[in-house]
Design a protein around this motif. Structure first.
Motif, PDB file in Angstrom:
ATOM      1  N   GLN A 193       0.791  -1.232   0.000  1.00  0.00           N
ATOM      2  CA  GLN A 193       0.000   0.000   0.000  1.00  0.00           C
ATOM      3  C   GLN A 193       0.823   1.282   0.000  1.00  0.00           C
ATOM      4  O   GLN A 193       0.359   2.303  -0.489  1.00  0.00           O
ATOM      5  N   ASP A 194       2.036   1.250   0.539  1.00  0.00           N
ATOM      6  CA  ASP A 194       2.833   2.471   0.623  1.00  0.00           C
ATOM      7  C   ASP A 194       3.890   2.598  -0.468  1.00  0.00           C
ATOM      8  O   ASP A 194       4.640   3.570  -0.494  1.00  0.00           O
ATOM      9  N   THR A 196       0.048   4.349   4.707  1.00  0.00           N
ATOM     10  CA  THR A 196      -0.436   3.613   5.882  1.00  0.00           C
ATOM     11  C   THR A 196       0.651   3.402   6.924  1.00  0.00           C
ATOM     12  O   THR A 196       0.358   3.044   8.053  1.00  0.00           O
ATOM     13  N   GLU A 233       2.866   1.032   6.656  1.00  0.00           N
ATOM     14  CA  GLU A 233       3.232  -0.386   6.612  1.00  0.00           C
ATOM     15  C   GLU A 233       4.533  -0.559   5.835  1.00  0.00           C
ATOM     16  O   GLU A 233       4.656  -0.103   4.707  1.00  0.00           O
TER      17      GLU A 233
END
Length: 160
Positions: free
Chosen positions: A129-130, A138, A140
């Motif tokens: 996601q990042d 996020t 993460e």
């Protein structure tokens, strides 16, 4: 080059100009000093994948020249460049003989090109996601993996 690929390349060139990253004849359009020749990244992506387009913008912003091929099936390109199944992501790129699978940060690609390790390339498996192009912020962590070394082993190249 297909008409669709030409249109995408033209659109990306316009985006580079708008972002201040374009060069003509070795000189930047927005600076007085000559620009270094941009390293060319060739990208194969699905026609409908927006996160791949985000990664392309990330690479252009980092100073790479990018050629995009929109295809129906990216798997043959992955196979051609020896990308192991567990490292697959949504798009596949090639830069100066190295495979770059998925959302690898531009800084890691630059490091790869500077260090020139004996390997096939880099991968960010899946779609963290990042990672650049995903940009979810996020917090993460995710890893960049170096693969295709002569000993056949994979190793973590970077952690973000």
């Amino acid at each position: 080059m297909t008409m669709k690929t030409k249109k995408v390349a033209a659109a990306l060139a316009v985006a580079a100009v708008l972002a201040g990253g374009a060069a003509i004849g070795g000189a930047s359009l927005f600076a007085g000093a000559p620009a270094a020749a941009a390293q060319v990244v060739e990208v194969w992506k699905a026609r409908t994948c927006e996160c791949c387009t985000g990664w392309v913008r990330h690479m252009i912003a980092a100073g790479f020249a990018v050629t995009v091929h929109e295809v129906d099936d990216v798997d043959p390109i992955k196979a051609e460049h020896g990308i192991p199944g567990q490292l697959h992501s949504c798009h596949t790129s090639v830069v100066d003989g190295y495979a770059v699978e998925g959302h690898v940060p531009a800084a890691d690609v630059k490091r790869l090109l500077a260090e020139r390790p004996k390997a096939r390339g880099l991968s960010v498996p899946g779609m963290p996601q990042d990672a650049p192009g995903m940009d979810m912020k996020t917090g993460e962590p995710y890893q960049v993996v170096l693969f295709g070394a002569p000993d056949g082993r994979m190793r973590v190249y970077a952690t973000h």
